[in-house]
Motif scaffolding. Structure first.
Motif, PDB file in Angstrom:
ATOM      1  N   ARG A   1       7.270  -4.060   3.375  1.00 51.47           N
ATOM      2  CA  ARG A   1       6.128  -3.131   3.304  1.00 51.47           C
ATOM      3  C   ARG A   1       5.502  -3.149   1.903  1.00 51.47           C
ATOM      4  O   ARG A   1       4.277  -3.167   1.765  1.00 51.47           O
ATOM      5  N   TYR A   2       6.352  -3.145   0.891  1.00 54.02           N
ATOM      6  CA  TYR A   2       5.850  -3.117  -0.482  1.00 54.02           C
ATOM      7  C   TYR A   2       5.008  -4.355  -0.785  1.00 54.02           C
ATOM      8  O   TYR A   2       3.882  -4.250  -1.269  1.00 54.02           O
ATOM      9  N   TYR A   3       5.549  -5.540  -0.481  1.00 52.29           N
ATOM     10  CA  TYR A   3       4.814  -6.775  -0.759  1.00 52.29           C
ATOM     11  C   TYR A   3       3.559  -6.885   0.102  1.00 52.29           C
ATOM     12  O   TYR A   3       2.510  -7.324  -0.376  1.00 52.29           O
ATOM     13  N   SER A   4       3.630  -6.472   1.358  1.00 50.89           N
ATOM     14  CA  SER A   4       2.457  -6.522   2.237  1.00 50.89           C
ATOM     15  C   SER A   4       1.358  -5.606   1.727  1.00 50.89           C
ATOM     16  O   SER A   4       0.180  -5.997   1.674  1.00 50.89           O
ATOM     17  N   ASP A   5       1.730  -4.378   1.367  1.00 51.32           N
ATOM     18  CA  ASP A   5       0.740  -3.431   0.846  1.00 51.32           C
ATOM     19  C   ASP A   5       0.139  -3.921  -0.462  1.00 51.32           C
ATOM     20  O   ASP A   5      -1.073  -3.837  -0.671  1.00 51.32           O
ATOM     21  N   ALA A   6       0.987  -4.436  -1.347  1.00 46.54           N
ATOM     22  CA  ALA A   6       0.498  -4.927  -2.636  1.00 46.54           C
ATOM     23  C   ALA A   6      -0.442  -6.116  -2.433  1.00 46.54           C
ATOM     24  O   ALA A   6      -1.471  -6.212  -3.111  1.00 46.54           O
ATOM     25  N   ALA A   7      -0.116  -6.999  -1.504  1.00 49.20           N
ATOM     26  CA  ALA A   7      -0.987  -8.150  -1.226  1.00 49.20           C
ATOM     27  C   ALA A   7      -2.331  -7.686  -0.676  1.00 49.20           C
ATOM     28  O   ALA A   7      -3.385  -8.206  -1.063  1.00 49.20           O
ATOM     29  N   ALA A   8      -2.302  -6.701   0.209  1.00 43.94           N
ATOM     30  CA  ALA A   8      -3.540  -6.205   0.808  1.00 43.94           C
ATOM     31  C   ALA A   8      -4.449  -5.553  -0.236  1.00 43.94           C
ATOM     32  O   ALA A   8      -5.676  -5.652  -0.142  1.00 43.94           O
TER      33      ALA A   8
END
Length: 173
Positions: A19-26
């Motif tokens: 979730r952290y990496y996905s949110d940061a990428a978005a």
């Protein structure tokens, strides 16, 4: 804490990292940051699939998966190697003050350090050979992520943008 409880904790941690990496990428506006963070999210997603399968197998039969079985659950990459990093001579600029990317990297570095230690410690406590091998591999992969993020942190603090590795443009293998 027994092995199944520890693996369920690991599963929760992998979901949070995803979730952290996905949110940061978005949220990222940099193409290089997006690629790096998206690749890390896909890595964590693979770990989730493996741990879900393993937890189900341990719960139903009490058996660890063999390497062939857990490798078949999801794509799993080889640990990132320092030789993949661009040379430090390519960095430009002065040390930056805190930026959003540096904050993301600081958080991720801490999480990957904890994951590396968690899997290594669990591997030491596991006597079953397939379980020990899988946990050691996960620890190595998380250590590669840690080294990558530490290098990215140094790079961003000097060059003002993240670097990309060839593997970031392709799905994890």
């Amino acid at each position: 804490m027994n092995e199944l409880e520890a693996l369920n904790l690991a599963l929760d941690r992998e979901k949070e990292a995803y979730r952290y990496y996905s949110d940061a990428a978005a949220k990222s506006t940099s193409a290089a940051s997006k690629k790096t963070l998206s690749w890390l999210a896909s890595e964590e997603e693979g770990h989730i699939k493996i741990l879900q399968k393993l937890c189900g197998e341990l719960q139903s039969s009490g058996r660890w998966l063999s390497e062939d079985e857990w490798c078949a659950c999801a794509d799993i990459s080889n640990p990132v190697q320092c030789s993949e990093f661009p040379p430090s001579t390519e960095t430009k600029g002065e040390l930056q003050e805190d930026t959003e990317e540096l904050q993301i990297l600081k958080h991720a570095i801490n999480d990957e350090r904890e994951a590396t230690t968690f899997y290594a410690d669990l591997a030491k406590k596991t006597t079953e050979p397939d379980g020990k091998a899988m946990l050691e591999k996960l620890s190595e992969i998380e250590q590669g992520h840690l080294e990558l993020l530490e290098e990215e942190y140094q790079w961003v603090s000097k060059s003002k943008s993240m670097f990309t590795l060839h593997r970031f443009s392709a799905p994890a293998r």
